[in-house]
Design a protein around this motif. Structure first.
Motif, PDB file in Angstrom:
ATOM      1  N   HIS A  38      -3.526  -5.839  -6.967  1.00  0.00           N
ATOM      2  CA  HIS A  38      -4.537  -5.470  -7.958  1.00  0.00           C
ATOM      3  C   HIS A  38      -5.878  -5.132  -7.297  1.00  0.00           C
ATOM      4  O   HIS A  38      -6.908  -5.100  -7.966  1.00  0.00           O
ATOM      5  CB  HIS A  38      -4.722  -6.609  -8.959  1.00  0.00           C
ATOM      6  CG  HIS A  38      -3.442  -7.054  -9.604  1.00  0.00           C
ATOM      7  ND1 HIS A  38      -2.895  -6.429 -10.697  1.00  0.00           N
ATOM      8  CD2 HIS A  38      -2.576  -8.044  -9.267  1.00  0.00           C
ATOM      9  CE1 HIS A  38      -1.760  -7.020 -11.025  1.00  0.00           C
ATOM     10  NE2 HIS A  38      -1.538  -8.003 -10.179  1.00  0.00           N
ATOM     11  N   ALA A  39      -5.864  -4.895  -5.980  1.00  0.00           N
ATOM     12  CA  ALA A  39      -7.100  -4.673  -5.232  1.00  0.00           C
ATOM     13  C   ALA A  39      -7.946  -3.541  -5.804  1.00  0.00           C
ATOM     14  O   ALA A  39      -9.178  -3.647  -5.889  1.00  0.00           O
ATOM     15  CB  ALA A  39      -6.777  -4.391  -3.764  1.00  0.00           C
ATOM     16  N   VAL A  40      -7.299  -2.450  -6.208  1.00  0.00           N
ATOM     17  CA  VAL A  40      -8.057  -1.298  -6.709  1.00  0.00           C
ATOM     18  C   VAL A  40      -8.849  -1.642  -7.967  1.00  0.00           C
ATOM     19  O   VAL A  40      -9.877  -1.028  -8.253  1.00  0.00           O
ATOM     20  CB  VAL A  40      -7.119  -0.100  -6.987  1.00  0.00           C
ATOM     21  CG1 VAL A  40      -6.549   0.458  -5.690  1.00  0.00           C
ATOM     22  CG2 VAL A  40      -5.992  -0.493  -7.935  1.00  0.00           C
ATOM     23  N   GLU A  41      -8.392  -2.634  -8.714  1.00  0.00           N
ATOM     24  CA  GLU A  41      -9.114  -3.052  -9.908  1.00  0.00           C
ATOM     25  C   GLU A  41     -10.447  -3.710  -9.555  1.00  0.00           C
ATOM     26  O   GLU A  41     -11.349  -3.790 -10.385  1.00  0.00           O
ATOM     27  CB  GLU A  41      -8.262  -4.014 -10.737  1.00  0.00           C
ATOM     28  CG  GLU A  41      -6.954  -3.398 -11.248  1.00  0.00           C
ATOM     29  CD  GLU A  41      -6.092  -4.408 -11.963  1.00  0.00           C
ATOM     30  OE1 GLU A  41      -6.656  -5.252 -12.695  1.00  0.00           O
ATOM     31  OE2 GLU A  41      -4.863  -4.373 -11.781  1.00  0.00           O
TER      32      GLU A  41
ATOM     33  N   SER B 270      -9.665  -1.172  -1.470  1.00  0.00           N
ATOM     34  CA  SER B 270      -8.364  -0.578  -1.181  1.00  0.00           C
ATOM     35  C   SER B 270      -7.347  -1.682  -0.881  1.00  0.00           C
ATOM     36  O   SER B 270      -7.699  -2.754  -0.394  1.00  0.00           O
ATOM     37  CB  SER B 270      -8.458   0.370   0.016  1.00  0.00           C
ATOM     38  OG  SER B 270      -8.494  -0.342   1.236  1.00  0.00           O
ATOM     39  N   THR B 271      -6.089  -1.400  -1.181  1.00  0.00           N
ATOM     40  CA  THR B 271      -5.023  -2.381  -0.961  1.00  0.00           C
ATOM     41  C   THR B 271      -4.934  -2.770   0.507  1.00  0.00           C
ATOM     42  O   THR B 271      -4.790  -3.952   0.844  1.00  0.00           O
ATOM     43  CB  THR B 271      -3.671  -1.803  -1.422  1.00  0.00           C
ATOM     44  OG1 THR B 271      -3.760  -1.472  -2.813  1.00  0.00           O
ATOM     45  CG2 THR B 271      -2.553  -2.808  -1.212  1.00  0.00           C
TER      46      THR B 271
ATOM     47  N   GLY C  80     -12.163  -2.611  -6.934  1.00  0.00           N
ATOM     48  CA  GLY C  80     -12.903  -1.630  -6.155  1.00  0.00           C
ATOM     49  C   GLY C  80     -12.667  -1.725  -4.670  1.00  0.00           C
ATOM     50  O   GLY C  80     -13.489  -1.283  -3.864  1.00  0.00           O
TER      51      GLY C  80
ATOM     52  N   THR D  68      -3.465  -9.035  -3.986  1.00  0.00           N
ATOM     53  CA  THR D  68      -3.715  -7.749  -3.341  1.00  0.00           C
ATOM     54  C   THR D  68      -3.152  -6.544  -4.098  1.00  0.00           C
ATOM     55  O   THR D  68      -3.761  -5.469  -4.057  1.00  0.00           O
ATOM     56  CB  THR D  68      -3.194  -7.772  -1.888  1.00  0.00           C
ATOM     57  OG1 THR D  68      -3.873  -8.826  -1.184  1.00  0.00           O
ATOM     58  CG2 THR D  68      -3.465  -6.466  -1.181  1.00  0.00           C
TER      59      THR D  68
ATOM     60  N   ALA E  40       0.816  -1.226   0.000  1.00  0.00           N
ATOM     61  CA  ALA E  40       0.000   0.000   0.000  1.00  0.00           C
ATOM     62  C   ALA E  40       0.844   1.268   0.000  1.00  0.00           C
ATOM     63  O   ALA E  40       0.310   2.370  -0.192  1.00  0.00           O
ATOM     64  CB  ALA E  40      -0.934  -0.005   1.204  1.00  0.00           C
TER      65      ALA E  40
END
Length: 419
Positions: free
Chosen positions: A352-355, A359-360, A357, A350, A165
């Motif tokens: 790619h978490a933002v992909e 947060s990391t 929707g 993790t 993060a």
């Protein structure tokens, strides 16, 4: 073809881990194998070399374990445990939740679940049995609190999430603190209700000589405070309550070790040896897993498995939250250790978490919490076996009693972090 081969290798890794083979050996071997099959043999070795010098993780994890070894050498951890045990004796009907919450607090200072179980179990479990609590319920009360390490800055998962993060470890802890604390409160409350329903909260008569008498042990309040010093420093500094105490994890651990030396007046040579021996043990057994997972993930990337997994999850966004929560949880439950599964998930998915929707920090935190809670109700986890052994019961009896509360804690964590 590469995807099929990769899937077979992953299944083989899971099977070997469930059979309790050396996790570092399995992960490194699988990573090298996949890179060789993909025609990129040096990718695995590059990942090995890169993971060896992960400065943020090494400084935090190694210094924390060095401090823990100092606490064991000075005996300060024993003073803390017995001091809390004396308070527990006075709690009456609140003894079961009190033991769970007290174990949780001690586990923050002694981050090893097995080490914490051994330290507090020999005191807390006999106290509860002497108060009439069923042995399996007493063991379950202690075991339910062995994930306080989630709030320890030296926990490897906090370091991994912070790196992904791009934030400080204290920010990661602050992010999941509510979910972690709410979880242990739920676990303690549910276990207490189960004890009342099963009538295991009173009436048990322990065998003569099975209760440890610690009344003759003279507690030194300063000694008992020492294991908590680094955590207190980091909390006061990171929240700007005392700005001068804002510092890194290694700084706080070294200060804690020096203060413990001043308070206990132990041999400085031996304390120094213990600190560095603890650091070495952490590198071998904790950072070693990180290095191994790095090689394994390199193999997955070489075969294109990570790319395919992310594409599938992007097209099935409804399952992402469940996968992040229950994937590490189930593997940790079956294998007795959530470290390998959790770190692998966080290293591979993790980022790619933002992909998805999410947060990391939130995705990484729920994966870490899931793995930790899964280990907490695993009958083959070292901490479970220790608690069951002290109570003289079967490990499965312990897990049957704390399972409902731990699952409740996991669901609460998922809701707080992902919804």
């Amino acid at each position: 073809m590469f995807l099929i081969i990769g899937a077979l290798v992953v299944l083989g890794v899971i099977w070997l881990l469930l059979k309790r083979h050396e996790s570092r050996m399995v992960l490194i071997a699988a990573g090298i194998l996949m890179c060789v099959i993909a025609g990129k043999p040096m990718a695995s070795l590059d990942a090995f070399a890169k993971s060896m010098t992960n400065a943020g993780l090494i400084t935090s994890v190694c210094s924390c374990m060095g401090f823990a070894w100092c606490m064991k050498y000075t005996g300060c951890d024993k003073h803390l445990v017995i001091a809390i045990g004396k308070v527990l004796k006075k709690l009456g009907f609140l003894l079961i939740p009190g033991a769970t919450l007290a174990t949780f607090v001690v586990n923050i200072a002694i981050p090893s679940a097995a080490g914490c179980s051994a330290a507090v179990g020999v005191i807390f479990i006999p106290i509860m049995m002497a108060a009439g609590i069923h042995p399996a319920m007493a063991a379950a009360a202690v075991k339910s609190g062995t994930y306080g390490s989630m709030l320890n800055p030296g926990l490897v998962h906090n370091g991994v999430i912070a790196k992904l993060a791009g934030v400080q470890i204290t920010e990661v802890i602050g992010n999941h603190m509510m979910a972690t604390v709410v979880g242990v409160i739920i676990a303690a409350a549910v276990l207490t209700v189960i004890a009342v329903v099963l009538k295991e909260n009173k009436g048990y008569v322990p065998a003569e000589g099975s209760v440890i008498d610690d009344d003759g042990f003279a507690i030194n309040p300063l000694y008992a405070l020492m294991p908590l010093v680094p955590v207190i420093i980091l909390l006061l500094g990171s929240t700007n309550t005392v700005p001068v105490l804002k510092m890194g994890v290694p700084h706080a651990m070294v200060i804690g070790a020096i203060l413990s030396l001043a308070v206990t007046r132990k041999n400085p040579v031996e304390l120094t040896k213990n600190f560095f021996n603890g650091m070495g043990d952490a590198y071998a057994n904790i950072i070693g897993i990180i290095i191994s997972v790095g090689v394994f993930v390199a193999g997955l990337n070489a075969l294109g498995l990570i790319k395919a997994l992310i594409a599938w999850m992007l097209n099935s966004t409804g399952i992402v939250k469940l996968a992040a929560t229950f994937g590490p949880f189930l593997l940790a439950l079956i294998s007795g250790s959530g470290d390998a599964a959790t770190v692998a998930f966080n290293e591979a998915v993790t980022p790619h978490a933002v992909e998805f929707g999410i947060s990391t920090m939130n995705m990484g935190s729920i994966a870490a919490l899931g793995g930790t809670l899964g280990r907490t109700i695993s009958p083959i986890a070292g901490a479970t076996i220790i608690c069951a052994g002290i109570a003289g019961v079967d490990p499965m009896e312990v897990c049957k009693r704390n399972a409902l509360g731990i699952v409740g804690a996991l669901v609460a964590g998922m809701v707080l972090l992902l919804f």
